[in-house]
Design a protein around this motif. Structure first.
Motif, PDB file in Angstrom:
ATOM      1  N   ASP A 177      -8.622  43.536  27.969  1.00  0.00           N
ATOM      2  CA  ASP A 177      -8.842  44.961  27.694  1.00  0.00           C
ATOM      3  C   ASP A 177      -8.271  45.348  26.335  1.00  0.00           C
ATOM      4  OD1 ASP A 177     -10.097  45.175  30.144  1.00  0.00           O
ATOM      5  OD2 ASP A 177      -8.430  46.215  31.132  1.00  0.00           O
ATOM      6  N   SER A 226     -10.567  43.949  23.625  1.00  0.00           N
ATOM      7  CA  SER A 226     -11.806  44.741  23.605  1.00  0.00           C
ATOM      8  C   SER A 226     -11.588  46.085  22.905  1.00  0.00           C
ATOM      9  CB  SER A 226     -12.318  44.984  25.024  1.00  0.00           C
ATOM     10  OG  SER A 226     -12.719  43.781  25.622  1.00  0.00           O
ATOM     11  N   ALA A 227     -10.459  46.720  23.187  1.00  0.00           N
ATOM     12  CA  ALA A 227     -10.164  48.010  22.560  1.00  0.00           C
ATOM     13  C   ALA A 227     -10.008  47.851  21.047  1.00  0.00           C
ATOM     14  CB  ALA A 227      -8.898  48.612  23.168  1.00  0.00           C
ATOM     15  N   SER A 265     -13.468  47.254  19.587  1.00  0.00           N
ATOM     16  CA  SER A 265     -14.274  48.479  19.632  1.00  0.00           C
ATOM     17  C   SER A 265     -13.885  49.422  18.501  1.00  0.00           C
ATOM     18  CB  SER A 265     -14.119  49.180  20.977  1.00  0.00           C
ATOM     19  OG  SER A 265     -14.723  48.415  21.995  1.00  0.00           O
ATOM     20  N   LYS A 266     -12.578  49.535  18.237  1.00  0.00           N
ATOM     21  CA  LYS A 266     -12.116  50.379  17.130  1.00  0.00           C
ATOM     22  C   LYS A 266     -12.680  49.902  15.799  1.00  0.00           C
ATOM     23  CE  LYS A 266      -7.670  52.194  18.656  1.00  0.00           C
ATOM     24  NZ  LYS A 266      -6.217  52.165  18.398  1.00  0.00           N
TER      25      LYS A 266
END
Length: 106
Positions: free
Chosen positions: A58, A61-62, A65-66
């Motif tokens: 997670d 992924s964060a 994504s940023k």
């Protein structure tokens, strides 16, 4: 020169070429791989290990994504990362057991 003539100048209408973001490959983040593998080995139960893996995934992924990476590229990078983590876990287990044969005793 009239007021509308400046829009015909090539420098005013120039647009920069599209760029692609290329992340540092996760398989080359050796320190991160070793750290995650060592922490994974310290987990006392499968449930704790699974939860830790989810937290790491997670977090990655964060971060991706940023940065605006596509989901396909995220999946590719994270999958490659976990492959390397698993290889490091195996290496650490053999180092701690003193076994020189990766196939085990069987």
């Amino acid at each position: 020169m009239s007021g509308d003539d400046h829009t015909a100048l090539p420098l005013v209408s120039w647009q920069p070429p599209a760029c692609a973001l290329i992340p540092f490959p996760m398989i080359n983040r050796v320190g991160k791989i070793r750290d995650v593998a060592a922490k994974l080995l310290d987990k006392q139960t499968d449930r704790h290990a699974e939860y830790y893996c989810k937290q790491v995934t997670d977090g990655l992924s964060a971060q991706f994504s940023k940065l605006g990476l596509s989901e396909a590229l995220q999946d590719e990078q994270i999958g490659a990362f976990w492959t390397k983590v698993n290889q490091e876990v195996v290496r650490l287990r053999y180092r701690h057991t003193g076994s020189t044969d990766p196939r085990g005793a069987a």
